[in-house]
Design an enzyme around this catalytic site. Structure first.
Site, short mmCIF file in Angstrom:
data_model
loop_
_atom_site.label_atom_id
_atom_site.label_comp_id
_atom_site.label_asym_id
_atom_site.label_seq_id
_atom_site.Cartn_x
_atom_site.Cartn_y
_atom_site.Cartn_z
CE1 TYR A 1 -2.98 2.92 2.37
CE2 TYR A 1 -3.77 2.28 0.21
CZ TYR A 1 -3.84 3.10 1.32
OH TYR A 1 -4.76 4.10 1.35
CD GLU B 1 -2.18 4.73 -6.84
OE1 GLU B 1 -3.12 5.52 -6.65
OE2 GLU B 1 -2.22 3.54 -6.46
#
Lengths: 304, 242
Positions: free
Chosen positions: B162, B169
């Site tokens: 994560y 991103e």
């Protein structure tokens, strides 16, 4: 008889009250508040079982056959509450100020650099009158027309609603009052937009007044809405919430008149939210009244 | 397990509108297997290209077809949730899928200049590993045959995947800012017929800022889920052995 008031989440008994069959839920709330002074009646929710709706203040202990010595009422703290009228006023006065800021600050280089000296167009003046007029109407309705069935709502709603109204006002006003604003190509479109807007406003006002007259002052009566002498109220024959229908018509008219993307977006988003509310109210009407007209829809005639 | 996939957050009283029939199960089994395969292909292609070329510059170009197909098919999961074929909240599924699609189609794909940066394959590998584990977990859940190691992986890998994925991103979005400021990609300026303007770089910055409150929340949620699920599996195993 002794009734336990227990925490709805944990089941733990918070306090015990001694009541008779003629005592009301409101009386129990008063006893509860004596023990916990930070509470007030609109903040307290009592349920007989967690699946039920909260009990109304007017209901009496004697109304519920299952109540005996040792029965339990499940309590929920609804959080800080704020009056509906207060919320409406905050929601509706804000947009007037926000809109006027952009309308009056054409020469302010912080907002519109290079705007100084560019004259306002007629449409921009018209749009301002329409937009501000709409919210002045809403403020006046809040003070003189609306009769609320629920006194309060959670305070979180105030911030959420104000962000929505004030935010959209900012976006719409910024673009309509921009020095580089482009009016619609033909004047006919402005005329059509304005007419549709006025039609919506009158329809919305007529519906609000009709609702007011269906509910005696100070009461929380609910009846099946029907048209009165005002032709705008004929829409009640087709939908449960013509006020929302007319409101969306108003904003569509305003969007046509100004040909501004954010005005159109506001009409659509507002329409979607109102449709959700309308569906909820429509369902409540149908549940409450067996004789509720079958072909009526919630907000869009013949559709939904 | 009855073949129902549990996802976050589960609304109390959420009803399945379809019975999970044999047809539904077969379809879901096929769907999950295909996507597990698709993402394996993405991962393999990316790693192989980086190994062979000894650089990150061509990895996206090589894996982009498999990546685009696999990630775009995930839109179906919103439909699955909405019709009740799968027990997930359609809104949550929508938020998760759209965030990936935005990064893939609106950030990474249109801006060729950044596709060779190191954060790109890093992000793609994080996505791939997470998805491979997830889809195998779903597929095997449907036939009630999930090995403990897979459950463990599903509920433990996120702890590092994560942060890696999100960093990738955010770095990718940040990296396109100078390029789209110059090129004017997706931006509209006044005057125009609809009286609207949109500044894509500003929107991206706000989008990144909007990410931030969700990161700790999601992570904490996954951690508590991990405690519940892995704790239960261990307890069940202990009961059996006793």
């Amino acid at each position: 008889m002794k009734i336990d008031i227990a925490n709805g989440k944990t089941g733990k008994t918070l306090l015990t009250v001694d009541v008779t069959k003629t005592d009301s839920i409101g009386d129990i709330k008063k006893l509860h508040i004596q023990q916990k002074p930070y509470l007030y009646p609109t903040r307290i929710s009592y349920k007989i079982s967690l699946k039920d709706k909260p009990l109304s203040d007017d209901a009496k202990i004697g109304d519920f056959e299952q109540f005996t010595d040792g029965s339990v009422l499940y309590f929920k703290d609804l959080g800080t509450q704020i009056g509906w009228g207060t919320v409406f006023l905050a929601e509706y006065i804000g947009p007037i100020f926000v809109y006027l800021i952009f309308y009056t600050c054409r020469s302010c280089s912080l907002i519109y650099p290079g705007g100084k000296g560019v004259p306002m167009s007629n449409i921009q003046n018209l749009a301002c009158a329409a937009y501000v007029g709409h919210y002045v109407k809403r403020v006046l309705e809040t003070i003189f027309v609306h009769r609320f069935s629920k006194a309060t709502m959670p305070i979180g709603n105030l911030f959420k609603n104000c962000t929505y109204y004030w935010g959209f006002s900012g976006f719409i006003s910024y673009f309509v009052n921009h020095p580089l604003y482009t009016p619609p190509g033909c004047e006919a479109q402005v005329f059509v937009g304005l007419s549709v807007y006025l039609f919506g406003e009158l329809g919305n006002l007529s519906t609000h007044i009709a609702f007011k007259n269906m509910r005696p002052a100070g009461s929380k009566t609910r009846v099946i809405p029907v048209p009165n002498g005002n032709p705008f109220t004929l829409l009640f024959n087709l939908v449960s919430c013509p006020n929302y229908t007319y409101e969306m018509i108003s904003w569509l008219g305003f969007s046509i008149m100004t040909q501004t993307f954010f005005a159109g977006l506001f009409a659509v988003v507002g329409g979607a939210q109102m449709c959700q509310w309308a569906i909820g109210k429509h369902k409540n009407y149908k549940k409450e009244f067996d004789t509720y007209p079958k072909n009526r829809k919630a907000m869009f005639p013949f559709i939904i | 397990s009855s073949g129902i996939n549990a996802e976050w957050p589960l609304r109390p009283g959420y009803k399945l509108y379809f019975e999970v029939t044999m047809l539904g199960k077969v379809y879901l089994l096929l769907y999950n297997c295909c996507l597990a395969f698709g993402w394996s292909l993405v991962l393999w292609t990316t790693l192989r290209d980086m190994y062979e070329e000894q650089t990150t510059t061509s990895a996206y170009r090589k894996c982009q077809v498999a990546l685009k197909v696999s990630q775009s098919l995930a839109v179906l999961e919103i439909v699955h949730a909405a019709v009740g074929l799968v027990r997930s909240s359609p809104m949550t599924t929508f938020i998760q899928v759209q965030s990936r699609l935005v990064v893939l189609w609106l950030v990474l794909d249109p801006v060729k200049e950044v596709q060779g940066d190191v954060n790109v394959p890093m992000m793609i590998c994080a996505w791939s590993v997470a998805e491979i584990v997830r889809y195998w977990y779903y597929a095997l859940s449907l036939i009630d045959c999930v090995p403990y190691i897979l459950t463990w992986a599903r509920y433990s890998f996120f702890t590092f995947l994560y942060p890696i994925g999100v960093s990738g991103e955010l770095l990718t979005i940040y990296s396109i800012l100078p390029h789209v400021s110059v090129s004017g990609l997706y931006s509209i300026s006044l005057p125009n017929k609809l009286n609207v303007s949109f500044h894509y770089p500003t929107f991206l910055v706000l989008y990144m800022v909007g990410y931030l409150p969700y990161l700790p929340k999601l992570y904490m949620y996954m951690l508590t889920q991990r405690g519940k699920v892995l704790g239960k599996v261990v307890a069940d195993a202990q009961k059996k052995s006793c």
